[in-house]
Design a protein around this motif. Structure first.
Motif, short mmCIF file in Angstrom:
data_model
loop_
_atom_site.label_atom_id
_atom_site.label_comp_id
_atom_site.label_asym_id
_atom_site.label_seq_id
_atom_site.Cartn_x
_atom_site.Cartn_y
_atom_site.Cartn_z
N LEU A 1 -65.89 -13.38 -80.96
CA LEU A 1 -66.22 -14.72 -80.50
C LEU A 1 -64.96 -15.58 -80.43
CD1 LEU A 1 -68.19 -17.19 -80.02
CD2 LEU A 1 -68.28 -17.39 -82.53
N GLN A 2 -64.78 -16.26 -79.31
CA GLN A 2 -63.72 -17.26 -79.18
C GLN A 2 -64.39 -18.59 -78.87
OE1 GLN A 2 -60.30 -15.93 -76.65
NE2 GLN A 2 -61.55 -14.10 -76.38
N GLU A 3 -64.07 -19.62 -79.66
CA GLU A 3 -64.69 -20.93 -79.49
C GLU A 3 -63.67 -21.94 -78.99
OE1 GLU A 3 -68.30 -21.33 -82.58
OE2 GLU A 3 -66.32 -21.34 -83.54
N PHE A 4 -64.14 -22.83 -78.12
CA PHE A 4 -63.31 -23.89 -77.56
C PHE A 4 -64.09 -25.20 -77.63
CE2 PHE A 4 -62.67 -19.83 -75.56
CZ PHE A 4 -61.30 -19.64 -75.59
N LEU A 5 -63.39 -26.32 -77.64
CA LEU A 5 -64.04 -27.63 -77.73
C LEU A 5 -65.02 -27.68 -78.90
CD1 LEU A 5 -64.76 -28.50 -73.98
CD2 LEU A 5 -62.97 -29.41 -75.45
N LEU A 6 -64.53 -27.31 -80.09
CA LEU A 6 -65.34 -27.34 -81.31
C LEU A 6 -66.54 -26.40 -81.24
CD1 LEU A 6 -65.38 -31.21 -81.98
CD2 LEU A 6 -63.86 -29.49 -82.99
N GLY A 7 -66.45 -25.38 -80.41
CA GLY A 7 -67.56 -24.44 -80.29
C GLY A 7 -68.53 -24.78 -79.19
N GLY A 8 -68.21 -25.84 -78.42
CA GLY A 8 -69.08 -26.24 -77.33
C GLY A 8 -68.96 -25.36 -76.11
N MET A 9 -67.89 -24.57 -76.04
CA MET A 9 -67.74 -23.56 -75.01
C MET A 9 -67.25 -22.29 -75.69
SD MET A 9 -66.21 -25.58 -71.69
CE MET A 9 -66.57 -24.20 -70.60
N VAL A 10 -67.71 -21.15 -75.18
CA VAL A 10 -67.39 -19.89 -75.85
C VAL A 10 -67.07 -18.79 -74.85
CG1 VAL A 10 -68.85 -20.37 -77.86
CG2 VAL A 10 -69.82 -19.14 -75.90
N ILE A 11 -66.31 -17.83 -75.33
CA ILE A 11 -66.20 -16.52 -74.69
C ILE A 11 -66.65 -15.52 -75.74
CG2 ILE A 11 -64.73 -14.76 -73.69
CD1 ILE A 11 -62.88 -16.90 -72.69
N ILE A 12 -67.68 -14.77 -75.42
CA ILE A 12 -68.14 -13.69 -76.30
C ILE A 12 -67.82 -12.38 -75.60
CG2 ILE A 12 -70.13 -12.59 -77.39
CD1 ILE A 12 -71.38 -15.41 -77.57
N GLU A 13 -67.02 -11.56 -76.26
CA GLU A 13 -66.58 -10.29 -75.69
C GLU A 13 -67.19 -9.15 -76.49
OE1 GLU A 13 -62.21 -11.62 -74.04
OE2 GLU A 13 -62.36 -10.88 -76.09
N ALA A 14 -67.73 -8.16 -75.80
CA ALA A 14 -68.28 -7.00 -76.47
C ALA A 14 -67.74 -5.73 -75.80
CB ALA A 14 -69.81 -7.01 -76.40
#
Length: 203
Positions: free
Chosen positions: A186-199
């Motif tokens: 999980l990568q979080e941006f803007l305090l977790g308001g946007m994310v990139i989830i990689e699997a």
């Protein structure tokens, strides 16, 4: 906040070694992510969407490297291991059965392949969650109304409020992806308001 484009590109970079292989753009909409991939040298993209109108628009715009497919993420019309990568940008939140979609994504991604989810997120911490909820429910619609004034009576971003409330928390989604694929981050941006989830699919 201007992060949509950069986060799409960041996720696409993780799929670049599969440029000559089949990639699924799930929830392709008007083809924004597919266009970016084609411009980056990707050769074979299956664009999945439940809207025939959007698929026809994307096909007319993107050309022969883009292959439109009518369907939904919960019931992918593809054989197992059909893709080396799946990209879903700002559409995972609209999937009705998100857990089932992860099962389907894992089914159609071959061993060593990747899933990249780019979307709004729901932080785990209550304080951060309330801040993001305030932004989504109040500030984002205000900003949207300013930029689209005169072009439409409705505010299309208002629908994000409903989908935000239905989202699972960021770490919960990441754990679900890990269970289906074998590895996830999980990568979080803007305090977790946007994310990139990689699997990554572990064989």
């Amino acid at each position: 906040m201007g992060l949509a484009g950069p986060l799409r590109r960041r996720a696409i970079r993780q799929l670049e070694k599969y440029r000559t292989e089949w990639i699924l753009d799930s929830g392709t909409g008007p083809g924004t992510s597919s266009r970016m991939m084609l411009e980056d040298g990707f050769e074979k993209i299956a664009g999945l969407d439940p809207s025939l109108v959007l698929l026809e628009h994307a096909k007319a715009t993107l050309g022969p490297g883009f292959h439109p497919v009518l369907g939904v993420a919960e019931n992918l019309p593809f054989r197992p291991d059909a893709f080396y990568g799946v990209l879903t940008c700002f559409s995972y939140r609209d999937v009705r059965d998100k857990a089932l979609s992860l099962v389907e994504f894992a089914r159609v991604v071959g061993g060593g392949g990747r899933l990249e989810i780019v979307d709004i997120g729901k932080p785990d911490g209550l304080f951060r969650q309330k801040l993001i909820e305030l932004y989504v429910a109040v500030l984002m619609p205000m900003i949207a109304r300013f930029f689209i004034r005169g072009r439409t009576k409705e505010n299309p971003f208002q629908m994000i409020v409903l989908t935000f409330h239905q989202l699972a928390k960021n770490r919960s989604v990441t754990r679900s992806a890990e269970q289906k694929f074998g590895s996830a981050s999980l990568q979080e941006f803007l305090l977790g308001g946007m994310v990139i989830i990689e699997a990554k699919r572990i064989s």
